[in-house]
Design a protein around this motif. Structure first.
Motif, PDB file in Angstrom:
ATOM      1  N   GLY A  48       0.914  -1.297  -0.107  1.00 59.59           N
ATOM      2  CA  GLY A  48       0.067   0.072   0.044  1.00 59.59           C
ATOM      3  C   GLY A  48       0.776   1.256   0.060  1.00 59.59           C
ATOM      4  N   THR A  49       2.114   1.314  -0.187  1.00 62.18           N
ATOM      5  CA  THR A  49       3.052   2.418  -0.356  1.00 62.18           C
ATOM      6  C   THR A  49       3.391   2.479  -1.580  1.00 62.18           C
ATOM      7  OG1 THR A  49       4.889   1.128   0.366  1.00 62.18           O
ATOM      8  CG2 THR A  49       3.624   1.989   2.162  1.00 62.18           C
ATOM      9  N   ILE A  50       4.102   3.739  -1.824  1.00 55.54           N
ATOM     10  CA  ILE A  50       4.512   3.848  -3.309  1.00 55.54           C
ATOM     11  C   ILE A  50       5.866   4.728  -3.111  1.00 55.54           C
ATOM     12  CG2 ILE A  50       2.342   3.793  -4.719  1.00 55.54           C
ATOM     13  CD1 ILE A  50       2.059   6.666  -4.449  1.00 55.54           C
ATOM     14  N   ALA A  51       6.746   4.701  -3.939  1.00 57.64           N
ATOM     15  CA  ALA A  51       7.914   5.588  -3.915  1.00 57.64           C
ATOM     16  C   ALA A  51       7.584   6.650  -4.872  1.00 57.64           C
ATOM     17  CB  ALA A  51       9.020   4.881  -4.520  1.00 57.64           C
ATOM     18  N   SER A  52       8.217   7.967  -4.195  1.00 59.49           N
ATOM     19  CA  SER A  52       7.814   9.216  -4.882  1.00 59.49           C
ATOM     20  C   SER A  52       8.543   9.286  -6.462  1.00 59.49           C
ATOM     21  CB  SER A  52       8.491  10.359  -4.139  1.00 59.49           C
ATOM     22  OG  SER A  52      10.149  10.246  -4.157  1.00 59.49           O
ATOM     23  N   SER A  53       9.263   8.266  -6.486  1.00 58.12           N
ATOM     24  CA  SER A  53       9.836   8.113  -8.327  1.00 58.12           C
ATOM     25  C   SER A  53       9.242   7.022  -8.884  1.00 58.12           C
ATOM     26  CB  SER A  53      11.582   7.713  -7.802  1.00 58.12           C
ATOM     27  OG  SER A  53      11.532   6.509  -7.511  1.00 58.12           O
ATOM     28  N   ASP A  54       8.189   6.609  -8.435  1.00 60.62           N
ATOM     29  CA  ASP A  54       7.597   5.776  -9.307  1.00 60.62           C
ATOM     30  C   ASP A  54       6.704   6.300 -10.166  1.00 60.62           C
ATOM     31  OD1 ASP A  54       6.150   3.618 -10.434  1.00 60.62           O
ATOM     32  OD2 ASP A  54       5.461   2.932  -8.543  1.00 60.62           O
ATOM     33  N   VAL A  55       7.273   6.579 -11.510  1.00 64.27           N
ATOM     34  CA  VAL A  55       6.504   7.447 -12.408  1.00 64.27           C
ATOM     35  C   VAL A  55       5.210   6.622 -12.840  1.00 64.27           C
ATOM     36  CG1 VAL A  55       6.720   8.323 -14.958  1.00 64.27           C
ATOM     37  CG2 VAL A  55       8.531   8.226 -13.154  1.00 64.27           C
ATOM     38  N   LEU A  56       5.141   5.275 -12.929  1.00 64.97           N
ATOM     39  CA  LEU A  56       3.935   4.670 -13.323  1.00 64.97           C
ATOM     40  C   LEU A  56       2.858   5.129 -12.538  1.00 64.97           C
ATOM     41  CD1 LEU A  56       5.271   1.329 -14.820  1.00 64.97           C
ATOM     42  CD2 LEU A  56       4.427   3.431 -16.000  1.00 64.97           C
ATOM     43  N   THR A  57       2.997   5.086 -11.102  1.00 63.63           N
ATOM     44  CA  THR A  57       2.036   5.423 -10.109  1.00 63.63           C
ATOM     45  C   THR A  57       1.672   6.940 -10.290  1.00 63.63           C
ATOM     46  OG1 THR A  57       3.174   3.784  -8.537  1.00 63.63           O
ATOM     47  CG2 THR A  57       1.829   5.515  -7.638  1.00 63.63           C
ATOM     48  N   VAL A  58       2.688   7.756 -10.451  1.00 63.03           N
ATOM     49  CA  VAL A  58       2.361   9.342 -10.436  1.00 63.03           C
ATOM     50  C   VAL A  58       1.360   9.361 -11.826  1.00 63.03           C
ATOM     51  CG1 VAL A  58       3.144  11.640 -11.120  1.00 63.03           C
ATOM     52  CG2 VAL A  58       4.576  10.056  -9.776  1.00 63.03           C
ATOM     53  N   GLU A  59       1.738   8.648 -12.865  1.00 63.72           N
ATOM     54  CA  GLU A  59       0.702   8.750 -13.920  1.00 63.72           C
ATOM     55  C   GLU A  59      -0.428   8.034 -13.802  1.00 63.72           C
ATOM     56  OE1 GLU A  59       2.907   6.734 -16.892  1.00 63.72           O
ATOM     57  OE2 GLU A  59       4.521   8.528 -17.272  1.00 63.72           O
ATOM     58  N   ALA A  60      -0.668   7.138 -13.001  1.00 65.91           N
ATOM     59  CA  ALA A  60      -1.949   6.429 -12.844  1.00 65.91           C
ATOM     60  C   ALA A  60      -2.682   7.108 -11.749  1.00 65.91           C
ATOM     61  CB  ALA A  60      -1.545   5.061 -11.981  1.00 65.91           C
ATOM     62  N   LEU A  61      -2.132   7.734 -10.949  1.00 64.20           N
ATOM     63  CA  LEU A  61      -2.938   8.696  -9.907  1.00 64.20           C
ATOM     64  C   LEU A  61      -3.426   9.976 -10.729  1.00 64.20           C
ATOM     65  CD1 LEU A  61      -3.852   9.563  -7.160  1.00 64.20           C
ATOM     66  CD2 LEU A  61      -1.542  10.670  -6.890  1.00 64.20           C
ATOM     67  N   ALA A  62      -2.741  10.529 -11.655  1.00 63.06           N
ATOM     68  CA  ALA A  62      -3.247  11.631 -12.501  1.00 63.06           C
ATOM     69  C   ALA A  62      -4.436  11.094 -13.280  1.00 63.06           C
ATOM     70  CB  ALA A  62      -2.042  12.216 -13.301  1.00 63.06           C
ATOM     71  N   MET A  63      -4.383  10.033 -14.102  1.00 64.24           N
ATOM     72  CA  MET A  63      -5.130   9.637 -15.012  1.00 64.24           C
ATOM     73  C   MET A  63      -6.569   9.086 -14.159  1.00 64.24           C
ATOM     74  SD  MET A  63      -3.028   7.462 -17.850  1.00 64.24           S
ATOM     75  CE  MET A  63      -4.050   5.910 -17.662  1.00 64.24           C
ATOM     76  N   ARG A  64      -6.442   8.609 -12.892  1.00 63.69           N
ATOM     77  CA  ARG A  64      -7.506   8.192 -12.132  1.00 63.69           C
ATOM     78  C   ARG A  64      -8.351   9.330 -11.651  1.00 63.69           C
ATOM     79  NH1 ARG A  64      -4.264   4.344  -9.752  1.00 63.69           N
ATOM     80  NH2 ARG A  64      -4.296   5.747  -7.865  1.00 63.69           N
ATOM     81  N   THR A  65      -7.604  10.412 -11.391  1.00 64.22           N
ATOM     82  CA  THR A  65      -8.256  11.531 -10.603  1.00 64.22           C
ATOM     83  C   THR A  65      -8.536  12.776 -11.494  1.00 64.22           C
ATOM     84  OG1 THR A  65      -6.058  12.353  -9.914  1.00 64.22           O
ATOM     85  CG2 THR A  65      -7.445  10.789  -8.454  1.00 64.22           C
TER      86      THR A  65
END
Length: 98
Positions: A48-65
């Motif tokens: 349930g945690t993410i690294a700040s450098s995880d670009v895919l997670t950043v992109e996914a958060l942006a797309m979802r919201t």
């Protein structure tokens, strides 16, 4: 580090570097991100945690919201890595923009 493992990490880090537009000076972050994405990271990351450098997670958060990638990265940097908190903050940010 055996050669096969090193080569997998090297190739993934190169792909990340290319995807990000070949920025200068980010090789260490790309290497660490590649290790994490490949499951070859030595550190245990809690579920349930993410690294700040995880670009895919950043992109996914942006797309979802519906926020921008930069806004998503800023939220991760500011709020940490709790997914529920990030999702709520991103939705609040988007609602405030509307």
């Amino acid at each position: 580090m055996d050669n096969d493992r090193h080569e997998k990490i090297r190739q993934r880090a190169y792909e990340i570097w290319m995807r990000e537009g070949r920025p200068d000076g980010a090789h260490e972050r790309h290497w660490q991100q590649a290790k994490q994405e490949l499951g070859l990271d030595d550190a245990d990351v809690p579920a349930g945690t993410i690294a700040s450098s995880d670009v895919l997670t950043v992109e996914a958060l942006a797309m979802r919201t519906g926020i921008t990638g930069d806004q998503a990265q800023e939220l991760i940097d500011r709020l940490g890595n709790d997914r529920a908190t990030l999702e709520q903050a991103a939705r609040n940010l988007k609602a405030a923009e509307s």
